[in-house]
Design a protein around this motif. Structure first.
Motif, mmCIF file in Angstrom:
data_model
loop_
_atom_site.group_PDB
_atom_site.id
_atom_site.type_symbol
_atom_site.label_atom_id
_atom_site.label_comp_id
_atom_site.label_asym_id
_atom_site.label_seq_id
_atom_site.Cartn_x
_atom_site.Cartn_y
_atom_site.Cartn_z
ATOM 1 N N LYS A 34 0.823 -1.213 0.000
ATOM 2 C CA LYS A 34 0.000 0.000 0.000
ATOM 3 C C LYS A 34 0.856 1.261 0.000
ATOM 4 N N VAL A 35 1.990 1.220 0.676
ATOM 5 C CA VAL A 35 2.818 2.439 0.776
ATOM 6 C C VAL A 35 3.925 2.484 -0.276
ATOM 7 N N CYS A 36 4.158 1.372 -0.952
ATOM 8 C CA CYS A 36 5.230 1.324 -1.961
ATOM 9 C C CYS A 36 4.774 2.013 -3.243
ATOM 10 N N GLU A 37 5.598 2.896 -3.768
ATOM 11 C CA GLU A 37 5.264 3.594 -5.014
ATOM 12 C C GLU A 37 6.049 3.055 -6.214
ATOM 13 N N THR A 38 7.161 2.396 -5.968
ATOM 14 C CA THR A 38 7.949 1.823 -7.068
ATOM 15 C C THR A 38 7.152 0.709 -7.734
ATOM 16 N N GLU A 39 7.098 0.731 -9.061
ATOM 17 C CA GLU A 39 6.399 -0.311 -9.809
ATOM 18 C C GLU A 39 7.368 -1.033 -10.739
ATOM 19 N N ILE A 40 7.076 -2.322 -10.969
ATOM 20 C CA ILE A 40 7.893 -3.145 -11.863
ATOM 21 C C ILE A 40 6.958 -3.919 -12.799
ATOM 22 N N SER A 41 7.510 -4.420 -13.880
ATOM 23 C CA SER A 41 6.719 -5.245 -14.799
ATOM 24 C C SER A 41 6.267 -6.519 -14.090
ATOM 25 N N ASN A 42 5.025 -6.904 -14.325
ATOM 26 C CA ASN A 42 4.478 -8.106 -13.694
ATOM 27 C C ASN A 42 4.726 -9.309 -14.600
ATOM 28 N N GLU A 43 5.803 -10.014 -14.346
ATOM 29 C CA GLU A 43 6.173 -11.142 -15.201
ATOM 30 C C GLU A 43 5.212 -12.314 -15.050
ATOM 31 N N PHE A 44 4.511 -12.395 -13.923
ATOM 32 C CA PHE A 44 3.512 -13.452 -13.755
ATOM 33 C C PHE A 44 2.404 -13.300 -14.804
ATOM 34 N N ASP B 296 0.800 -6.062 -17.354
ATOM 35 C CA ASP B 296 0.508 -4.999 -16.400
ATOM 36 C C ASP B 296 1.729 -4.800 -15.514
ATOM 37 N N ARG B 297 1.593 -3.951 -14.510
ATOM 38 C CA ARG B 297 2.684 -3.685 -13.596
ATOM 39 C C ARG B 297 2.230 -3.976 -12.174
ATOM 40 N N ARG B 298 3.185 -4.232 -11.294
ATOM 41 C CA ARG B 298 2.865 -4.453 -9.894
ATOM 42 C C ARG B 298 3.842 -3.686 -9.022
ATOM 43 N N LYS B 299 3.493 -3.563 -7.756
ATOM 44 C CA LYS B 299 4.362 -2.869 -6.823
ATOM 45 C C LYS B 299 5.656 -3.664 -6.629
ATOM 46 N N ALA B 300 6.712 -2.961 -6.261
ATOM 47 C CA ALA B 300 7.985 -3.627 -5.986
ATOM 48 C C ALA B 300 7.946 -4.369 -4.654
ATOM 49 N N ALA B 301 6.908 -4.145 -3.868
ATOM 50 C CA ALA B 301 6.587 -4.985 -2.712
ATOM 51 C C ALA B 301 5.373 -5.795 -3.130
ATOM 52 N N TYR B 302 5.551 -7.088 -3.361
ATOM 53 C CA TYR B 302 4.465 -7.848 -3.986
ATOM 54 C C TYR B 302 4.370 -9.274 -3.451
ATOM 55 N N ASP C 156 11.314 -6.326 -4.256
ATOM 56 C CA ASP C 156 12.186 -6.311 -5.429
ATOM 57 C C ASP C 156 13.383 -5.404 -5.168
ATOM 58 N N PRO C 157 14.584 -5.828 -5.583
ATOM 59 C CA PRO C 157 15.790 -5.020 -5.325
ATOM 60 C C PRO C 157 15.743 -3.639 -5.953
ATOM 61 N N SER C 158 14.892 -3.434 -6.968
ATOM 62 C CA SER C 158 14.819 -2.132 -7.642
ATOM 63 C C SER C 158 14.066 -1.085 -6.833
ATOM 64 N N MET C 159 13.500 -1.477 -5.692
ATOM 65 C CA MET C 159 12.718 -0.544 -4.881
ATOM 66 C C MET C 159 13.568 0.656 -4.468
ATOM 67 N N SER C 160 12.976 1.834 -4.545
ATOM 68 C CA SER C 160 13.703 3.061 -4.204
ATOM 69 C C SER C 160 14.041 3.111 -2.712
ATOM 70 N N THR C 161 15.022 3.905 -2.380
ATOM 71 C CA THR C 161 15.422 4.045 -0.974
ATOM 72 C C THR C 161 14.281 4.581 -0.126
ATOM 73 N N ASP C 162 13.546 5.564 -0.670
ATOM 74 C CA ASP C 162 12.403 6.120 0.067
ATOM 75 C C ASP C 162 11.361 5.043 0.336
ATOM 76 N N ASP C 163 11.098 4.235 -0.669
ATOM 77 C CA ASP C 163 10.103 3.176 -0.489
ATOM 78 C C ASP C 163 10.569 2.122 0.505
ATOM 79 N N ARG C 164 11.851 1.853 0.523
ATOM 80 C CA ARG C 164 12.369 0.888 1.493
ATOM 81 C C ARG C 164 12.077 1.359 2.924
ATOM 82 N N ASP C 165 12.265 2.631 3.155
ATOM 83 C CA ASP C 165 11.966 3.173 4.481
ATOM 84 C C ASP C 165 10.473 3.091 4.781
ATOM 85 N N LYS C 166 9.659 3.380 3.774
ATOM 86 C CA LYS C 166 8.204 3.353 3.970
ATOM 87 C C LYS C 166 7.693 1.953 4.289
#
Length: 424
Positions: free
Chosen positions: A120-130, A135-141, A155-165
């Motif tokens: 809910k708080v993660c803003e980083t999005e990645i391609s949904n390979e499933f 479509d795309r999904r959150k980097a926390a999935y 996902d390792p691509s998650m931004s530093t701000d999102d990691r804190d969130k």
């Protein structure tokens, strides 16, 4: 079997691949008392079956087969599940293997309850390979709604701000970005490779337009579109404009039975397209469906009856002819196709709303060859050497097969693995 009786024998079995045949192999061995290491490179077990809306022969949803197997795994102390893990190397001989495996960090520990607050708080999005990138999904999935283990992934691509969130949002102290990659050695007596299959890369089939035209999709993409947990919540629509398709064509043997791509028949594609026709008919009672084929293969009485029933549908048309050319109609996104009717000899030109490519199955081992002393055929399937023993391939790692055949084969290979461990 030529195992040296003087060599030590490990009482453990490794199963590589956690799809439906891997689950069967692991459970068959563990439920008669053998220790099993079940190794899966993805974040969840389930394999290709978890991506289906329904599967043959009963047209069950994936939950039908997966949930009971997951319950059996949970109840069995002999099975150790290692997800996000790949085999790096295999040394040794039948009865005495040392297998090096590498586990990637999930960044989520066993405290996770899959509550979803991190997403809910993660803003980083990645391609949904499933969903094959539709479509795309959150980097926390969560890998999918039937994930096992039922645990999120960061996902390792998650931004530093999102990691804190996400760390702050987790009430259970489950998020741990200090996790590191781990490499360990495991001693096992036998290995069963259930590495499964990948959909053939349709971008390599130049004449069929996949990757150039949005409304050309693959059979597995259609499977995800039809699934309730797919990118459109089960509504089959055109990717270009979300329009309900009124005319749909299937191009059978897209890349299969072709010396330039996959020279063999993939066994499941004809039945998959027939199944997809029922998906479309349920949603669009008046849609016209065209199936272009070389030969329709329906192995077994039940499958033949399924085919016979569809032939009674006045809006499903079977055309014996291979789609040769594909282009896009200007301004509409509709697909123009050219095929030759081999019965009449006529050249067919048709425009449809959606074209589905029945792409074949390519063994994963052909693309990502295991670092082990295995024999492969020309197409990348693992050949079982029963005289040598020790390592075996089951399911679609060994040959193209449907779920029933894969499970039967997996049971047999579990027995072969057990025989490796039993001294005479």
């Amino acid at each position: 079997m030529t195992t040296d009786n003087s060599a030590p024998v490990s009482g453990s079995i490794m199963v590589v691949g956690g799809g439906i045949s891997g689950l069967t192999t692991a459970l068959e061995a563990a439920e008669v008392g053998y220790e099993v290491f079940l190794v899966e490179k993805e974040a969840s077990l389930g394999g290709r079956v978890s991506q289906l809306k329904h599967y043959f022969p009963k047209l069950c949803p994936p939950t039908c087969g997966l949930e009971i197997n997951y319950r059996r795994i949970k109840d069995n102390k002999h099975i150790k599940v290692l997800t996000m893990t790949e085999v790096q190397n295999v040394d040794g001989s039948p009865g005495d293997y040392t297998v090096t495996v590498k586990t990637a960090p999930r960044y989520v520990n066993e405290n996770c309850t899959a509550c979803g607050e991190c997403a809910k708080v993660c803003e980083t999005e990645i391609s949904n390979e499933f969903n094959f990138g539709m479509d795309r999904r959150k980097a926390a999935y969560l890998p999918h709604n039937m994930a096992f283990p039922m645990r999120y992934v960061m996902d390792p691509s998650m931004s530093t701000d999102d990691r804190d969130k996400v760390k702050q949002a987790c009430k259970y102290d489950a998020v741990d970005f200090d996790m590191e990659e781990k490499t360990i050695d495991l001693k096992v007596g036998a290995i069963v490779w259930n590495t499964g299959w990948k959909p053939y890369d349709a971008t390599r089939i130049d004449n069929l337009g996949f990757g150039r035209y949005q409304n050309v999709v693959t059979n597995m993409m259609l499977e995800r579109l039809a699934s309730l947990n797919g990118p459109t919540q089960g509504k089959i629509v055109r990717p270009s404009d979300d329009k309900a398709p009124e005319t749909i064509a299937f191009a059978q043997c897209a890349g299969s039975r072709d010396e330039n791509h996959l020279p063999y028949c993939s066994y499941i594609c004809c039945m998959a397209s027939l199944k997809h026709a029922t998906y479309l008919r349920e949603q669009y009672p008046d849609a016209k469906i065209y199936i272009y084929y070389i030969d329709l293969r329906t192995p077994g009485l039940k499958y033949e009856r399924f085919y016979a029933k569809l032939k009674e549908d006045k809006n499903i048309f079977f055309v014996k002819g291979k789609v040769a050319e594909v282009s896009e109609e200007d301004g509409t996104g509709n697909i123009n196709l050219v095929a030759e009717d081999t019965i009449s000899g006529d050249k067919i030109r048709q425009t449809v709303d959606l074209l589905v490519l029945a792409t074949g199955m390519q063994p994963t081992a052909a693309v990502d060859k295991p670092a082990a002393d295995l024999t492969f055929d020309a197409d990348g399937f693992i050949v079982n050497d029963f005289s040598k023993g020790g390592m075996f391939a089951a399911g679609c790692a060994n040959k193209p097969a449907d779920v029933v055949t894969s499970n039967q084969n997996a049971t047999g290979m579990a027995l072969k693995a057990i025989q490796t461990l039993v001294r005479r």
